[in-house]
Design a protein around this motif. Structure first.
Motif, PDB file in Angstrom:
ATOM      1  N   THR A 268       0.675  -1.224   0.145  1.00  0.00           N
ATOM      2  CA  THR A 268      -0.144   0.029   0.082  1.00  0.00           C
ATOM      3  C   THR A 268       1.056   1.073   0.044  1.00  0.00           C
ATOM      4  O   THR A 268       0.449   2.247  -0.729  1.00  0.00           O
ATOM      5  N   ASN A 269       1.990   1.189   0.662  1.00  0.00           N
ATOM      6  CA  ASN A 269       2.907   2.286   0.823  1.00  0.00           C
ATOM      7  C   ASN A 269       3.455   2.587  -0.291  1.00  0.00           C
ATOM      8  O   ASN A 269       3.593   3.701  -0.870  1.00  0.00           O
ATOM      9  N   TYR A 270       4.009   1.478  -1.164  1.00  0.00           N
ATOM     10  CA  TYR A 270       4.349   1.462  -2.467  1.00  0.00           C
ATOM     11  C   TYR A 270       3.587   2.177  -3.532  1.00  0.00           C
ATOM     12  O   TYR A 270       3.895   3.166  -4.173  1.00  0.00           O
ATOM     13  N   GLU A 271       2.382   1.686  -3.380  1.00  0.00           N
ATOM     14  CA  GLU A 271       1.202   2.095  -4.358  1.00  0.00           C
ATOM     15  C   GLU A 271       1.317   3.722  -4.265  1.00  0.00           C
ATOM     16  O   GLU A 271       0.982   4.378  -5.094  1.00  0.00           O
ATOM     17  N   LYS A 272       1.174   4.249  -2.914  1.00  0.00           N
ATOM     18  CA  LYS A 272       0.900   5.564  -2.759  1.00  0.00           C
ATOM     19  C   LYS A 272       2.065   6.231  -3.398  1.00  0.00           C
ATOM     20  O   LYS A 272       1.741   7.516  -3.847  1.00  0.00           O
ATOM     21  N   GLN A 273       3.163   6.064  -3.289  1.00  0.00           N
ATOM     22  CA  GLN A 273       4.385   6.542  -3.810  1.00  0.00           C
ATOM     23  C   GLN A 273       4.567   6.472  -5.167  1.00  0.00           C
ATOM     24  O   GLN A 273       5.346   7.353  -5.782  1.00  0.00           O
ATOM     25  N   LEU A 274       4.252   5.374  -5.717  1.00  0.00           N
ATOM     26  CA  LEU A 274       4.610   5.116  -7.192  1.00  0.00           C
ATOM     27  C   LEU A 274       3.731   5.063  -8.420  1.00  0.00           C
ATOM     28  O   LEU A 274       3.916   4.921  -9.440  1.00  0.00           O
ATOM     29  N   ALA A 275       2.476   4.818  -7.737  1.00  0.00           N
ATOM     30  CA  ALA A 275       1.219   4.803  -8.814  1.00  0.00           C
ATOM     31  C   ALA A 275       1.202   5.803  -9.925  1.00  0.00           C
ATOM     32  O   ALA A 275       0.839   5.810 -10.884  1.00  0.00           O
ATOM     33  N   SER A 276       1.935   7.098  -9.296  1.00  0.00           N
ATOM     34  CA  SER A 276       1.747   8.297 -10.507  1.00  0.00           C
ATOM     35  C   SER A 276       2.818   7.869 -11.452  1.00  0.00           C
ATOM     36  O   SER A 276       2.873   8.649 -12.547  1.00  0.00           O
ATOM     37  N   ILE A 277       4.019   7.149 -11.079  1.00  0.00           N
ATOM     38  CA  ILE A 277       5.121   7.067 -11.941  1.00  0.00           C
ATOM     39  C   ILE A 277       5.152   6.052 -13.044  1.00  0.00           C
ATOM     40  O   ILE A 277       5.530   5.931 -13.891  1.00  0.00           O
ATOM     41  N   TYR A 278       4.554   4.690 -12.344  1.00  0.00           N
ATOM     42  CA  TYR A 278       4.830   3.536 -13.005  1.00  0.00           C
ATOM     43  C   TYR A 278       3.347   2.936 -13.281  1.00  0.00           C
ATOM     44  O   TYR A 278       2.481   3.258 -12.527  1.00  0.00           O
ATOM     45  N   GLN A 279       3.138   1.766 -13.965  1.00  0.00           N
ATOM     46  CA  GLN A 279       2.254   0.719 -13.771  1.00  0.00           C
ATOM     47  C   GLN A 279       2.392  -0.028 -12.524  1.00  0.00           C
ATOM     48  O   GLN A 279       3.280  -0.698 -12.505  1.00  0.00           O
ATOM     49  N   THR A 280       1.535   0.044 -11.572  1.00  0.00           N
ATOM     50  CA  THR A 280       1.884  -0.563 -10.250  1.00  0.00           C
ATOM     51  C   THR A 280       0.919  -1.923 -10.331  1.00  0.00           C
ATOM     52  O   THR A 280      -0.147  -2.070 -11.022  1.00  0.00           O
ATOM     53  N   PRO A 281       1.219  -2.904  -9.524  1.00  0.00           N
ATOM     54  CA  PRO A 281       0.096  -4.135  -9.480  1.00  0.00           C
ATOM     55  C   PRO A 281      -0.887  -3.763  -9.167  1.00  0.00           C
ATOM     56  O   PRO A 281      -1.600  -3.286  -8.350  1.00  0.00           O
ATOM     57  N   GLN A 282      -1.824  -4.349 -10.117  1.00  0.00           N
ATOM     58  CA  GLN A 282      -3.239  -4.354  -9.829  1.00  0.00           C
ATOM     59  C   GLN A 282      -3.765  -5.724  -9.184  1.00  0.00           C
ATOM     60  O   GLN A 282      -3.533  -6.703  -9.602  1.00  0.00           O
ATOM     61  N   VAL A 283      -4.541  -5.412  -8.322  1.00  0.00           N
ATOM     62  CA  VAL A 283      -5.059  -6.786  -7.426  1.00  0.00           C
ATOM     63  C   VAL A 283      -6.707  -6.412  -7.601  1.00  0.00           C
ATOM     64  O   VAL A 283      -7.496  -5.634  -7.285  1.00  0.00           O
TER      65      VAL A 283
END
Ligand SMILES: *Cc1c(COP(=O)(O)O)cnc(C)c1O
Length: 363
Positions: A268-283
């Motif tokens: 969740t922490n990664y998602e918050k920081q990285l979702a605007s930069i990369y394609q993050t894992p989708q659950v």
């Protein structure tokens, strides 16, 4: 010097569990039943309960677990077994090792798992070619996210195929509360140290609700033994989990639910920081991942990796070469461009550190 960040922090986990693990191992040293000791039976019972299946059968590693499934399902020469091309080599290797033919399937671009639409396309193509007997599907819970079993199982039913769940990475994940390891006809996992539930060496397990498969698997893992250990009724292999590894796993399994919570927090922490930069894992809705890996997609992967490296932050690439592009599978005659989604993933994915002992800043 800056402290280097480990990709998977097994030392921190050991420090946390040291007293419990040490005393469990000491117990094995005291009783001396190193092969099939009481800890193995205890672990199998606890694993079956955790996964929610009737039988858990431990073995020497996750690759053997898959091979034992091939044996129990009588997969052999002339059989087509479908599996994703974007996976770890063992998934496809065991199919060829059983002398069957791996038939590769493209991936879903957002979950990275086997694409059900392409799966059906490959099944129909194989049937229309008429050379192979369509036999089974090995679906993989890649990076911890269970594959789309509701759809995979309905396709399997339609074409009369068996389903094997390769949950080497998925152990701990679930779909609508049903745990990874309980999908398909048989499921497997690996206890390789870096997997979500790992031991201190090699280990694996097989899960099934089918009594007949369970009996076969227990025989195949000990040289095809019959009711009398020295009357061998079929050709098997030697693939048992060491008692010491079972002892380690019992303590790690007890802590596993808490570690899963920590992994979820980290993601969740990664998602918050990285979702605007990369394609993050989708659950997908209703799914839970065990977060075996936290995997990003970037068109500028090499540049991104270099940036992390400069900051002392490790990354890893899982997986840079698809199965249909592996040298060992050249004989199957696949071409570049056959699986466009998987090929794009192979050149653009990279993973960040993920384990149950990452320090997560809560805000
Ligand atoms: C690790 C892994 C395996 C093999 O497990 P081992 O215990 O290393 O033999 C099989 N399939 C997948 C998807 C894996 O990640």
């Amino acid at each position: 010097m800056k402290k280097t960040i480990p990709f998977i922090d097994l030392k921190a986990q050991y420090q946390h569990l040291k007293t419990r693990i040490d005393s469990r191992i000491q117990k094995v040293l005291d009783h001396g039943h190193y092969i099939m000791g009481p800890e193995v039976a205890e672990l199998e019972e606890k694993l079956a309960e955790y996964v929610g299946v009737k039988h858990a059968i431990t073995c020497a590693n996750g690759t053997d677990a898959l091979t034992l499934c091939m044996m129990a399902l009588d997969i052999k020469e002339g059989d087509a077994v479908f599996c994703p091309t974007f996976t770890f080599f063992a998934t496809a290797e065991v199919i060829a090792f059983a002398k069957a033919t791996p038939v590769f399937v493209d991936s879903d671009a957002s979950t990275f798992n086997i694409c059900p639409k392409d799966l059906e396309r490959q099944i129909l193509r194989t049937i229309s070619e008429g050379k192979l007997n369509v036999k089974a599907i090995v679906a993989v819970d890649l990076f911890g996210l269970p594959a789309n079993y509701p759809l995979i199982e309905s396709i399997a039913k339609k074409y009369n195929l068996k389903v094997i769940e390769d949950a080497a990475q998925g152990f701990g994940g679930s779909i609508n509360g049903k745990r990874a390891g309980s999908f398909g006809d048989i499921a497997t996992t690996s206890f390789f140290p870096a997997k979500p539930l790992g031991c201190y060496g090699d280990g694996g397990a097989i899960f099934t609700n089918n009594d007949e498969y369970a009996e076969l698997l227990k025989s195949y893992r000990v040289h095809g033994k019959g009711t009398d250990k020295y009357d061998n009724v079929r050709i098997g292999i030697n693939s048992r989990l060491d008692t010491i590894q079972a002892a380690v796993l019992l303590e790690k399994l007890a802590e596993f639910p808490q570690e899963l919570i920590n992994r979820n927090k980290a993601s969740t922490n990664y998602e918050k920081q990285l979702a605007s930069i990369y394609q993050t894992p989708q659950v997908p809705y209703g799914y839970e991942s065990s977060w075996a890996q936290y995997t990003l997609v970037s068109e500028e992967r090499e540049m991104e990796i270099a940036k992390y490296k400069k900051r002392g932050f490790p990354t890893a690439i899982y997986y840079g070469i698809c199965m249909h592009q592996q040298t060992a599978f050249k004989y199957l005659g696949y071409l570049k461009g056959d699986f466009p989604v998987a090929e794009r993933l192979a050149i653009s994915v990279f993973s960040l550190p993920m384990h149950g002992y990452l320090e997560v800043k809560s805000e």
